[in-house]
Design a protein around this motif. Structure first.
Motif, PDB file in Angstrom:
ATOM      1  N   TRP A 177      37.743 108.353  20.727  1.00  0.00           N
ATOM      2  CA  TRP A 177      37.709 108.237  19.060  1.00  0.00           C
ATOM      3  C   TRP A 177      36.249 109.746  18.491  1.00  0.00           C
ATOM      4  CZ3 TRP A 177      36.445 103.546  15.802  1.00  0.00           C
ATOM      5  CH2 TRP A 177      37.028 103.402  13.845  1.00  0.00           C
ATOM      6  N   GLY A 178      36.836 110.606  17.884  1.00  0.00           N
ATOM      7  CA  GLY A 178      36.223 111.214  17.263  1.00  0.00           C
ATOM      8  C   GLY A 178      35.551 110.872  15.762  1.00  0.00           C
ATOM      9  N   GLY A 179      36.102 109.914  15.587  1.00  0.00           N
ATOM     10  CA  GLY A 179      35.569 109.340  14.174  1.00  0.00           C
ATOM     11  C   GLY A 179      36.657 109.452  12.686  1.00  0.00           C
ATOM     12  N   ALA A 180      37.528 110.133  13.055  1.00  0.00           N
ATOM     13  CA  ALA A 180      38.604 110.586  12.269  1.00  0.00           C
ATOM     14  C   ALA A 180      39.025 109.017  11.830  1.00  0.00           C
ATOM     15  CB  ALA A 180      39.422 111.707  12.382  1.00  0.00           C
ATOM     16  N   ILE A 181      39.343 109.030  10.568  1.00  0.00           N
ATOM     17  CA  ILE A 181      40.787 107.782  10.005  1.00  0.00           C
ATOM     18  C   ILE A 181      41.799 108.636   9.774  1.00  0.00           C
ATOM     19  CG2 ILE A 181      38.761 105.715  10.261  1.00  0.00           C
ATOM     20  CD1 ILE A 181      38.346 106.104   6.669  1.00  0.00           C
ATOM     21  N   PRO A 182      42.764 107.775   9.573  1.00  0.00           N
ATOM     22  CA  PRO A 182      43.070 106.243   9.593  1.00  0.00           C
ATOM     23  C   PRO A 182      42.298 106.147  11.107  1.00  0.00           C
ATOM     24  CG  PRO A 182      45.016 107.048   9.017  1.00  0.00           C
ATOM     25  CD  PRO A 182      44.100 107.857   8.995  1.00  0.00           C
ATOM     26  N   ALA A 183      43.026 104.795  11.867  1.00  0.00           N
ATOM     27  CA  ALA A 183      42.358 105.279  13.227  1.00  0.00           C
ATOM     28  C   ALA A 183      43.369 103.036  13.797  1.00  0.00           C
ATOM     29  CB  ALA A 183      41.334 105.372  14.008  1.00  0.00           C
ATOM     30  N   THR A 184      43.722 103.516  14.486  1.00  0.00           N
ATOM     31  CA  THR A 184      44.218 101.873  14.707  1.00  0.00           C
ATOM     32  C   THR A 184      43.615 101.788  17.047  1.00  0.00           C
ATOM     33  OG1 THR A 184      46.122 101.358  13.188  1.00  0.00           O
ATOM     34  CG2 THR A 184      46.372 100.652  14.897  1.00  0.00           C
ATOM     35  N   LEU A 185      43.763  99.935  16.684  1.00  0.00           N
ATOM     36  CA  LEU A 185      43.647 100.181  18.339  1.00  0.00           C
ATOM     37  C   LEU A 185      44.073  98.604  18.508  1.00  0.00           C
ATOM     38  CD1 LEU A 185      42.000 100.043  20.735  1.00  0.00           C
ATOM     39  CD2 LEU A 185      40.110  98.968  19.805  1.00  0.00           C
ATOM     40  N   ILE A 186      45.443  99.019  19.316  1.00  0.00           N
ATOM     41  CA  ILE A 186      45.915  98.158  19.917  1.00  0.00           C
ATOM     42  C   ILE A 186      45.864  97.760  20.895  1.00  0.00           C
ATOM     43  CG2 ILE A 186      48.393  96.910  20.213  1.00  0.00           C
ATOM     44  CD1 ILE A 186      48.797  99.553  18.378  1.00  0.00           C
ATOM     45  N   ILE A 187      45.578  96.113  20.657  1.00  0.00           N
ATOM     46  CA  ILE A 187      45.018  95.404  22.443  1.00  0.00           C
ATOM     47  C   ILE A 187      45.923  94.103  23.404  1.00  0.00           C
ATOM     48  CG2 ILE A 187      43.353  94.188  23.421  1.00  0.00           C
ATOM     49  CD1 ILE A 187      41.206  95.678  21.574  1.00  0.00           C
ATOM     50  N   ASN A 188      46.562  94.346  24.423  1.00  0.00           N
ATOM     51  CA  ASN A 188      46.922  93.343  24.771  1.00  0.00           C
ATOM     52  C   ASN A 188      46.151  92.505  25.721  1.00  0.00           C
ATOM     53  OD1 ASN A 188      48.496  91.518  25.941  1.00  0.00           O
ATOM     54  ND2 ASN A 188      50.497  92.408  26.152  1.00  0.00           N
ATOM     55  N   PRO A 189      45.402  91.491  25.015  1.00  0.00           N
ATOM     56  CA  PRO A 189      44.427  90.668  25.580  1.00  0.00           C
ATOM     57  C   PRO A 189      45.193  89.869  26.903  1.00  0.00           C
ATOM     58  CG  PRO A 189      44.236  89.849  23.731  1.00  0.00           C
ATOM     59  CD  PRO A 189      45.755  90.401  23.880  1.00  0.00           C
ATOM     60  N   LYS A 190      45.961  89.735  26.593  1.00  0.00           N
ATOM     61  CA  LYS A 190      46.661  88.888  28.372  1.00  0.00           C
ATOM     62  C   LYS A 190      47.131  89.326  29.729  1.00  0.00           C
ATOM     63  CE  LYS A 190      49.853  85.766  25.329  1.00  0.00           C
ATOM     64  NZ  LYS A 190      51.175  85.597  25.490  1.00  0.00           N
ATOM     65  N   ASN A 191      47.642  90.874  29.545  1.00  0.00           N
ATOM     66  CA  ASN A 191      47.385  92.045  30.448  1.00  0.00           C
ATOM     67  C   ASN A 191      46.523  93.465  30.105  1.00  0.00           C
ATOM     68  OD1 ASN A 191      47.994  93.547  28.169  1.00  0.00           O
ATOM     69  ND2 ASN A 191      50.476  93.831  28.565  1.00  0.00           N
ATOM     70  N   GLY A 192      45.506  93.327  29.207  1.00  0.00           N
ATOM     71  CA  GLY A 192      44.175  94.571  29.133  1.00  0.00           C
ATOM     72  C   GLY A 192      44.905  95.612  28.734  1.00  0.00           C
ATOM     73  N   LYS A 193      46.357  95.875  29.055  1.00  0.00           N
ATOM     74  CA  LYS A 193      46.894  97.362  28.156  1.00  0.00           C
ATOM     75  C   LYS A 193      45.924  97.560  26.605  1.00  0.00           C
ATOM     76  CE  LYS A 193      50.291  97.119  30.760  1.00  0.00           C
ATOM     77  NZ  LYS A 193      52.396  97.441  30.870  1.00  0.00           N
ATOM     78  N   ARG A 194      45.601  99.086  26.581  1.00  0.00           N
ATOM     79  CA  ARG A 194      45.395  99.047  24.973  1.00  0.00           C
ATOM     80  C   ARG A 194      45.828 100.546  24.893  1.00  0.00           C
ATOM     81  NH1 ARG A 194      39.880  98.122  24.084  1.00  0.00           N
ATOM     82  NH2 ARG A 194      39.464  99.737  22.607  1.00  0.00           N
ATOM     83  N   LYS A 195      45.984 100.438  23.452  1.00  0.00           N
ATOM     84  CA  LYS A 195      46.673 102.104  22.734  1.00  0.00           C
ATOM     85  C   LYS A 195      45.417 102.551  22.083  1.00  0.00           C
ATOM     86  CE  LYS A 195      49.605 103.952  24.081  1.00  0.00           C
ATOM     87  NZ  LYS A 195      50.434 104.967  25.125  1.00  0.00           N
ATOM     88  N   PHE A 196      45.277 103.657  21.569  1.00  0.00           N
ATOM     89  CA  PHE A 196      44.300 104.027  20.220  1.00  0.00           C
ATOM     90  C   PHE A 196      45.315 105.142  20.084  1.00  0.00           C
ATOM     91  CE2 PHE A 196      40.665 105.670  17.917  1.00  0.00           C
ATOM     92  CZ  PHE A 196      40.431 105.522  17.883  1.00  0.00           C
ATOM     93  N   ILE A 197      45.005 105.491  18.653  1.00  0.00           N
ATOM     94  CA  ILE A 197      45.472 106.047  17.641  1.00  0.00           C
ATOM     95  C   ILE A 197      44.641 106.165  16.237  1.00  0.00           C
ATOM     96  CG2 ILE A 197      48.043 106.596  16.305  1.00  0.00           C
ATOM     97  CD1 ILE A 197      48.058 103.683  18.314  1.00  0.00           C
ATOM     98  N   GLU A 198      44.907 108.107  16.631  1.00  0.00           N
ATOM     99  CA  GLU A 198      43.672 108.597  15.105  1.00  0.00           C
ATOM    100  C   GLU A 198      44.574 109.217  14.838  1.00  0.00           C
ATOM    101  OE1 GLU A 198      39.374 111.168  15.391  1.00  0.00           O
ATOM    102  OE2 GLU A 198      40.416 110.809  17.884  1.00  0.00           O
ATOM    103  N   ARG A 199      45.317 108.732  14.064  1.00  0.00           N
ATOM    104  CA  ARG A 199      46.613 109.540  12.906  1.00  0.00           C
ATOM    105  C   ARG A 199      47.017 108.589  12.222  1.00  0.00           C
ATOM    106  NH1 ARG A 199      51.421 108.563  14.631  1.00  0.00           N
ATOM    107  NH2 ARG A 199      51.105 108.675  16.999  1.00  0.00           N
ATOM    108  N   GLU A 200      47.553 108.785  10.931  1.00  0.00           N
ATOM    109  CA  GLU A 200      48.296 108.425   9.659  1.00  0.00           C
ATOM    110  C   GLU A 200      49.747 107.768  10.939  1.00  0.00           C
ATOM    111  OE1 GLU A 200      51.093 108.195   6.118  1.00  0.00           O
ATOM    112  OE2 GLU A 200      49.823 109.633   6.840  1.00  0.00           O
ATOM    113  N   LEU A 201      50.173 106.862  11.000  1.00  0.00           N
ATOM    114  CA  LEU A 201      51.185 105.706  11.640  1.00  0.00           C
ATOM    115  C   LEU A 201      52.307 106.013  10.812  1.00  0.00           C
ATOM    116  CD1 LEU A 201      50.147 102.745  12.930  1.00  0.00           C
ATOM    117  CD2 LEU A 201      50.292 104.931  15.090  1.00  0.00           C
ATOM    118  N   GLN A 202      53.512 106.323  11.383  1.00  0.00           N
ATOM    119  CA  GLN A 202      54.918 106.565  10.642  1.00  0.00           C
ATOM    120  C   GLN A 202      55.374 105.080  10.550  1.00  0.00           C
ATOM    121  OE1 GLN A 202      55.275 109.088   8.179  1.00  0.00           O
ATOM    122  NE2 GLN A 202      53.407 109.364   9.533  1.00  0.00           N
ATOM    123  N   GLU A 203      56.393 104.497   9.596  1.00  0.00           N
ATOM    124  CA  GLU A 203      57.374 103.411   9.416  1.00  0.00           C
ATOM    125  C   GLU A 203      58.034 104.011  11.636  1.00  0.00           C
ATOM    126  OE1 GLU A 203      59.110 100.624   8.023  1.00  0.00           O
ATOM    127  OE2 GLU A 203      58.080 102.066   7.120  1.00  0.00           O
TER     128      GLU A 203
END
Length: 156
Positions: free
Chosen positions: A119-145
């Motif tokens: 993360w460079g500090g820009a927003i919007p930013a979204t963190l998605i975490i699956n606690p069951k398997n430990g998988k993570r995704k981090f997105i540092e931009r606006e999400l689309q439909e």
């Protein structure tokens, strides 16, 4: 005339009571959300009321929160703690129901890397975490439909 004024006042007060309360938190509370050992996938979005791309994507998170009971959505507002009433008014105006935490940590450099090393500090930013398997995704931009659903599938 006084009756009408009283009715308007009571209605206004009732509306204010139902407005979502924003919890002002320090980073340790956010860290607890990130590290939560829940059965639900965690979607944590960082945003601010002054950030146009952030505000534009908020309905995506509202919809996800309403539609997917196996996902926990938390919106982390970065407007600063002294803006609590402004954020609550914004949420009320937008009729938002998703949990919002207002992060009271002005020195972003002390906690940004703890959220995600990339993360460079820009927003919007979204963190998605699956606690069951430990998988993570981090997105540092606006999400689309439709993008949130694809990202959720990637961590399942």
């Amino acid at each position: 005339m006084r009756k009408i004024a009283l009715i308007v006042f009571v209605f206004f007060c009732a509306c204010q009571v139902r407005a979502q309360q924003v919890e002002v938190v320090k980073f340790d509370r956010l860290q607890n959300v990130i590290d939560s050992k829940t059965d639900k996938i965690q979607v944590i979005n960082f945003w601010a009321t002054w950030c146009a791309p952030c505000v534009k994507e908020l309905p995506l998170f509202e919809k996800l929160n309403a539609d997917k009971k196996d996902v926990k959505v938390t919106l982390i507002n970065l407007d600063f703690a002294d803006k609590e009433k402004k954020v609550e008014l914004f949420l009320s105006k937008k009729k938002m129901t998703t949990e919002v935490l207002l992060l009271d940590e002005i020195d972003y450099n002390t906690w940004i890397d703890k959220v995600d090393q990339s993360w460079g500090g820009a927003i919007p930013a979204t963190l998605i975490i699956n606690p069951k398997n430990g998988k993570r995704k981090f997105i540092e931009r606006e999400l689309q439909e439709g993008e949130l659903q694809k990202l959720l599938a990637e961590v399942e």
